[in-house]
Enzyme design. Structure first.
Site, PDB file in Angstrom:
ATOM      1  N   GLU A 130       0.910  -1.294  -0.031  1.00 14.66           N
ATOM      2  CA  GLU A 130       0.013   0.012  -0.041  1.00 14.66           C
ATOM      3  C   GLU A 130       0.893   1.174   0.051  1.00 14.66           C
ATOM      4  O   GLU A 130       0.427   2.110  -0.637  1.00 14.66           O
ATOM      5  CB  GLU A 130      -0.997   0.016   1.227  1.00 14.66           C
ATOM      6  CG  GLU A 130      -2.329  -0.887   0.969  1.00 14.66           C
ATOM      7  CD  GLU A 130      -1.745  -2.480   1.180  1.00 14.66           C
ATOM      8  OE1 GLU A 130      -0.739  -2.701   1.753  1.00 14.66           O
ATOM      9  OE2 GLU A 130      -2.520  -3.375   1.118  1.00 14.66           O
TER      10      GLU A 130
ATOM     11  N   HIS B 255     -11.240  -5.434   8.106  1.00 15.13           N
ATOM     12  CA  HIS B 255     -12.023  -5.072   6.823  1.00 15.13           C
ATOM     13  C   HIS B 255     -13.254  -4.407   7.011  1.00 15.13           C
ATOM     14  O   HIS B 255     -14.022  -4.520   6.215  1.00 15.13           O
ATOM     15  CB  HIS B 255     -12.375  -6.638   6.325  1.00 15.13           C
ATOM     16  CG  HIS B 255     -11.293  -7.283   5.765  1.00 15.13           C
ATOM     17  ND1 HIS B 255     -10.308  -7.917   6.644  1.00 15.13           N
ATOM     18  CD2 HIS B 255     -11.015  -7.919   4.527  1.00 15.13           C
ATOM     19  CE1 HIS B 255      -9.489  -8.598   5.861  1.00 15.13           C
ATOM     20  NE2 HIS B 255      -9.939  -8.519   4.654  1.00 15.13           N
TER      21      HIS B 255
END
Lengths: 397, 340
Positions: free
Chosen positions: B74, B143
């Site tokens: 990321e 998540h």
């Protein structure tokens, strides 16, 4: 942790410096200052011109004199900035002393269309990109973030977060690919990115991620690592147990160690790597093996972590002295040439002193104006509230 | 804002009934067609079309150079997007899940957010970082998070959240046209749950504007993203039971805030409830409450109430429905503010 626990996890309790690990030792057998690993060198510490099977170049007199002049002027600029910090005119300064050859060599290898991502110590590279040294000082004086337009000089502003800019370099190179300026065969069009970082940054995730991205996308980026042996107080051996240039193999592109105190070799290797990248052959890692002769910054005290003998040994490999010795031996410079250069350096120092002290403090309201391309109303309101507060003091007077 | 780019592509599209995921997909497509400097980057955004299919079909249409399946890193994604923006591109980065943004946090906070200031505007960062956020999908740890406060607290970023397909379509195009970096939050549990009529010839609301989504007189209810739906459901339920009438707002923009419509409402109702999934302490509701207090002090009949995720890590999914603000908790807060 007990010794027993240490041995249980197979951590050596003492480590003898090993040449393979890139530790510079005064007993370097071949006197090349290579740390024992293969290293490209075209000029020995004594100033003897030697040859390399892969990276050898012929240099014109103009090139040799430009290398010398630029190193001398950058060293003077660096010395002056250090003095300005001692006089309280700069908050801090990160000296480039000792690393001039790596930077001037790399800087000369660039073409105008190439782009550079610097750390905060790339004063020599910035010099080669035509950035006025005065414009480097604002960051260290505390008046701005570096006062040049990256697009005018094709060098980004200094990055202080260690290694963050190496990813930017990779992204910029990916942009070049999309702009169609890689591998066209036109020497005035093809471009590459030179990404600077140090031995400390080699441990950062961002640097390693940049190498993954560059390899996967075959991006035209040259990773230029100046291994100056010390990340503040921590030696390179703590960042890597293999010579840094060997890291590239794991990412899938070539790496080479070059004598970073040899401006000829630094130039030759960077030139080859950039040309390779421009032509579409992908990334390459250069480890410029050098030494930070000064402190990490003016706030640092290197006597706490390294020996005077080590510094003396590297003094012997000084980049300017070795080129000067070579140029004299070839009768390319003489005392009067050096005297003229010294005068030019004095003028630069004097100009820098005056200009530094003249750098104005920014307007207290100026930070509000720089945050966004479009200033939000609520931030404008904060600014106005602060302006009114400041004005209330003027009213009181 | 590049208004010309937005209007240039509008016309011929006809009204469609679309999910949020499809609306975002259409918005990306319009933005990419309007400006060839717009690139999509992220994990699985190309061939797969994204794990939520928001980028479905775009690689086939625009090519692998403009829809980039990146390595799984990321910080690498955002960091290379910074370099692309320096080179003149407008990267649209997808962070696959909210909880995966943290490896990129340094690049976002120290580089993306500060580049404009550092360079005195010479190096703008016209970048959009799309983050599917919020809970309710029965997922494992990392998540289901709501990290917006981290970014609202960072000067130099703009932070917006869409709550429905029509806004998703327009706000994403507006964010891409914005010359500042925008954190674009998408309520992931609504990607495929429910459709809306999208009329691409309509005039969109500006990006940085709060919208009243239901008019009422008794209590001002303020939310954004996935909880807008909860608040609307609560307002309907309350109306159906002849309960208090709720003036419901979708903030849409969290940095900058657009709170004038909220102040106007609270000056009438004297009561406000802020609803979000993000943790309570120093969450967006804290700032909204503070500003309401600053601007509406003499109109308030009760302290501003907050209905939020708690100050615990997001819980295991079998109990997430109890942790998340829901209709009952919203109405409970409404009752408490009325009873104060």
């Amino acid at each position: 942790m007990s010794e027993r626990a240490l041995s249980a996890v197979n951590v050596p309790t003492s480590r003898t410096p090993s040449p393979v690990r890139g530790v510079p030792t005064p007993t370097d057998p071949d006197d090349r200052g290579s740390g024992g690993a293969p290293m490209v060198q075209l000029l020995t510490p004594a100033g003897t011109r030697v040859h390399d099977s892969e990276y050898d170049l012929e240099f014109t007199v103009e090139e040799l004199l430009a290398f010398h002049r630029d190193m001398v002027l950058v060293r003077r600029f660096d010395t002056e900035a250090t003095a300005l910090q001692r006089h309280g005119e700069l908050g801090i300064w990160a000296q480039v002393l000792g690393q001039e050859a790596a930077q001037i060599g790399a800087g000369h290898a660039l073409k105008p269309q190439d782009f550079v991502l610097p750390t905060y110590r790339e004063h020599g590279v910035a010099w080669c990109r035509g950035v006025d040294p005065v414009n480097l000082l604002g960051l260290f004086r505390g008046v701005d973030g570096g006062d040049w337009d990256p697009h005018d000089h094709n060098i980004a502003l200094y990055t202080i977060v260690i290694g963050a800019q190496v990813l930017h370099a990779c992204g910029y190179a990916m942009g070049m690919q999309r702009d169609g300026v890689v591998g066209t065969g036109d020497p005035d069009v093809d471009a590459a990115v030179l990404a600077h970082f140090g031995d400390g940054a080699s441990a950062q995730g961002d640097v390693n991620e940049a190498m993954v991205f560059a390899a996967s996308f075959n991006a035209p980026v040259v990773f230029f690592c100046q291994n100056n042996q010390w990340a503040i107080s921590v030696p390179t051996t703590t960042q890597s147990t293999v010579p840094l240039y060997q890291r590239s193999a794991g990412f899938g592109f070539p790496g080479v160690r070059v004598d970073g105190n040899d401006v000829l070799a630094s130039y030759a290797v960077t030139k080859a790597a950039l040309q390779r990248a421009r032509s579409g052959e992908g990334p390459m890692l250069i480890e410029a093996f050098t030494y930070r002769m000064g402190a990490h910054t003016t706030t640092d005290d290197p006597t706490r972590y390294r020996t005077a003998a080590e510094v003396e040994e590297w003094q012997r490999r000084d980049p300017i002295a070795r080129l000067e010795s070579y140029l004299r031996s070839e009768d390319l410079i003489d005392d009067s040439w050096l005297a003229e250069l010294a005068e030019e350096a004095d003028e630069l120092g004097s100009r820098l002193r005056t200009a530094c002290k003249a750098l104005p403090d920014p307007d207290p309201l100026s930070p509000f104006g720089y945050v966004h391309a479009e200033l939000p109303a609520e931030l404008a309101a904060q600014r106005d509230e602060y302006a009114a507060y400041l004005a209330s003091f003027e009213d009181a007077r | 804002m590049n208004a010309a780019a937005l209007t240039a592509v509008r016309p011929e599209a006809t009204t469609q009934n679309v999910t949020l995921a499809k609306a975002l997909n259409l918005g990306l497509r319009e933005a990419m067609a309007a400006d060839d400097k717009v690139l999509l980057m992220g994990e699985d955004v190309g061939t797969l079309g994204g794990v939520f299919r928001v980028t479905d079909g775009l690689k086939a249409e625009f090519g692998a150079d403009r829809v980039v399946d990146t390595p799984l890193a990321e910080s690498g994604i955002v960091g290379t997007a910074v370099g692309l923006a320096m080179r003149g591109y407008r990267p649209v980065v997808e962070i696959q899940f909210d909880g995966f943004v943290y490896p990129a946090y340094d690049q976002i906070v120290c580089q993306v957010a500060k580049m404009h200031t550092r360079s005195h505007g010479r190096v703008p960062m016209p970048m959009v970082i799309r983050i599917p956020f919020g809970g309710g999908i029965g997922a494992v740890e990392h998540h289901s998070e709501s990290p917006e406060a981290q970014f609202i607290h960072t000067p130099g970023l703009k932070v917006v959240a869409c709550s429905n397909p029509v806004d998703g379509y327009w706000m994403l195009q507006q964010a891409i046209a914005c010359d500042d970096p925008v954190i674009f939050l998408e309520p992931k549990r609504q990607y495929h749950s429910g459709k809306a009529e999208l009329d691409p010839s309509a005039d969109p609301l500006p990006l940085f504007a709060t919208r009243r989504v239901r008019a009422g007189d008794d209590v001002t209810v303020i939310s954004y993203g996935p909880q807008v739906k909860t608040c609307l459901t609560a307002a309907e339920a309350s109306a159906g039971e002849d309960g208090p009438s709720l003036d419901v707002f979708d903030l849409r923009t969290l940095s900058p805030f657009d709170l004038e419509p909220i102040f106007e409402s609270v000056r009438r109702t004297g009561r406000a409830v802020v609803v979000h999934e993000a943790h309570r302490t120093l969450g967006p509701g804290a700032e909204v409450a503070a500003r309401i207090t600053e601007e509406c002090f003499f109109s308030l009949e009760a302290p501003v109430h907050r209905v939020t995720g708690f100050d615990t890590p997001y819980p295991p999914s079998r109990i997430e429905h109890q942790w998340l603000p829901d209709l009952d908790r919203v109405l409970d807060a409404v009752d408490r503010t009325l009873a104060f």
